[in-house]
Design an enzyme around this catalytic site. Structure first.
Site, PDB file in Angstrom:
ATOM      1  N   CYS A 156     -15.571  26.421  15.145  1.00 10.63           N
ATOM      2  CA  CYS A 156     -16.808  25.767  14.678  1.00 10.63           C
ATOM      3  C   CYS A 156     -16.705  24.265  14.972  1.00 10.63           C
ATOM      4  O   CYS A 156     -15.662  23.779  15.418  1.00 10.63           O
ATOM      5  CB  CYS A 156     -16.996  26.011  13.179  1.00 10.63           C
ATOM      6  SG  CYS A 156     -15.892  25.049  12.131  1.00 10.63           S
ATOM      7  N   GLU A 214      -7.685  26.876  12.056  1.00  8.71           N
ATOM      8  CA  GLU A 214      -7.344  25.770  12.964  1.00  8.71           C
ATOM      9  C   GLU A 214      -6.936  24.519  12.185  1.00  8.71           C
ATOM     10  O   GLU A 214      -5.959  23.851  12.531  1.00  8.71           O
ATOM     11  CB  GLU A 214      -8.549  25.412  13.854  1.00  8.71           C
ATOM     12  CG  GLU A 214      -9.076  26.540  14.718  1.00  8.71           C
ATOM     13  CD  GLU A 214     -10.219  27.295  14.040  1.00  8.71           C
ATOM     14  OE1 GLU A 214     -10.118  27.620  12.842  1.00  8.71           O
ATOM     15  OE2 GLU A 214     -11.219  27.562  14.734  1.00  8.71           O
ATOM     16  N   CYS A 270     -13.708  22.370  13.245  1.00  2.95           N
ATOM     17  CA  CYS A 270     -12.395  22.605  13.852  1.00  2.95           C
ATOM     18  C   CYS A 270     -12.333  22.058  15.277  1.00  2.95           C
ATOM     19  O   CYS A 270     -11.310  21.511  15.696  1.00  2.95           O
ATOM     20  CB  CYS A 270     -12.084  24.092  13.822  1.00  2.95           C
ATOM     21  SG  CYS A 270     -11.893  24.678  12.124  1.00  2.95           S
ATOM     22  N   HIS A 276     -10.020  26.456   7.175  1.00  2.00           N
ATOM     23  CA  HIS A 276     -10.086  27.300   8.362  1.00  2.00           C
ATOM     24  C   HIS A 276      -8.698  27.337   9.025  1.00  2.00           C
ATOM     25  O   HIS A 276      -7.909  26.399   8.893  1.00  2.00           O
ATOM     26  CB  HIS A 276     -11.109  26.742   9.358  1.00  2.00           C
ATOM     27  CG  HIS A 276     -12.532  26.943   8.948  1.00  2.00           C
ATOM     28  ND1 HIS A 276     -13.591  26.785   9.813  1.00  2.00           N
ATOM     29  CD2 HIS A 276     -13.082  27.306   7.755  1.00  2.00           C
ATOM     30  CE1 HIS A 276     -14.728  27.025   9.180  1.00  2.00           C
ATOM     31  NE2 HIS A 276     -14.457  27.334   7.933  1.00  2.00           N
TER      32      HIS A 276
END
Lengths: 147, 147
Positions: A81, A53, A84, A51
């Site tokens: 989410c 992040e 992260c 992801h």
């Protein structure tokens, strides 16, 4: 300043979009200086943890030569989410700034309030360039649907 | 069989211990076959995301050439944090097996019940070689204290 940094996150999100990835981008800032950038590459890297992040956090830690990202702020165009959000908490970031809420997996306010549950000392601000992020995500989902 | 795989996770945890890291190890299994291994390297790699589970998940996804780890099980000697627990959920793993509960950051049952909140189709089993894991963690914290 906030809009400027969120624009950078949206530029990163656009890079994800061009690769056919969910368009999410992140930027780590310290003292108004860009420390690292990242965009979602889950499909491209075949990595469920890739992801935006997490990529930006890893790069920031490499650059600053330590896992504690004290005094750092992270800008993301979409609500993080739980994976992260917990990484942001554990890296001791000062502040999280995001654009659009994510009703299904958002772990800051939407599906759960992880910073609150974890009693985290994390400042949070939302809604920065929210409309731009919404448009980009709609463009992505329209493209997917027309395929 | 479960004890055998948890022993492998504890072997990984021991490698973390030798490096002065919090002794946590993880193993990803599919059809009784070891797919990947990982141990906590947060300090060594200066990376806040370098937890045992995330390392093992990344390696499993590389090996299986896809981010969906369907039919995979992950063994960890300690209850995962929210970052790792969400990564396990998002990678579509079939089952999580852990040893010891972690009262401060455990996100399966202790500090929050993330699989439940996320309505995840994830089987969970705990308590496998719990005492071995407890002893290893106590050894670690004694070492830290005597430093």
């Amino acid at each position: 300043m906030k809009e400027k940094f969120m624009h950078l996150a949206l530029e990163q999100a656009n890079k994800a979009f061009e690769l056919g990835e969910v368009p999410i981008g992140a930027v780590v800032i310290r003292n108004n200086e860009v420390i690292s950038l990242g965009f979602n590459m889950r499909e491209t890297l075949k990595d469920p943890t890739a992801h935006a992040e997490l990529i930006a956090i890893k790069r920031a830690a490499q650059k600053l030569q330590g896992w504690r990202l004290i005094d750092c702020e992270i800008y993301v165009n979409v609500e993080p989410c739980a994976m992260c959000c917990e990484a942001i908490i554990q890296s001791r970031m000062k502040k999280l700034i995001f654009g659009l809420r994510e009703p299904k997996t958002g772990a800051v306010y939407s599906q759960l309030e992880l910073p609150k549950i974890r009693n985290a000392k994390l400042e949070i601000e939302e809604g920065i360039l929210e409309e731009e992020s919404k448009r980009l995500l709609q463009k992505f989902f329209n493209k997917i649907r027309n395929k």
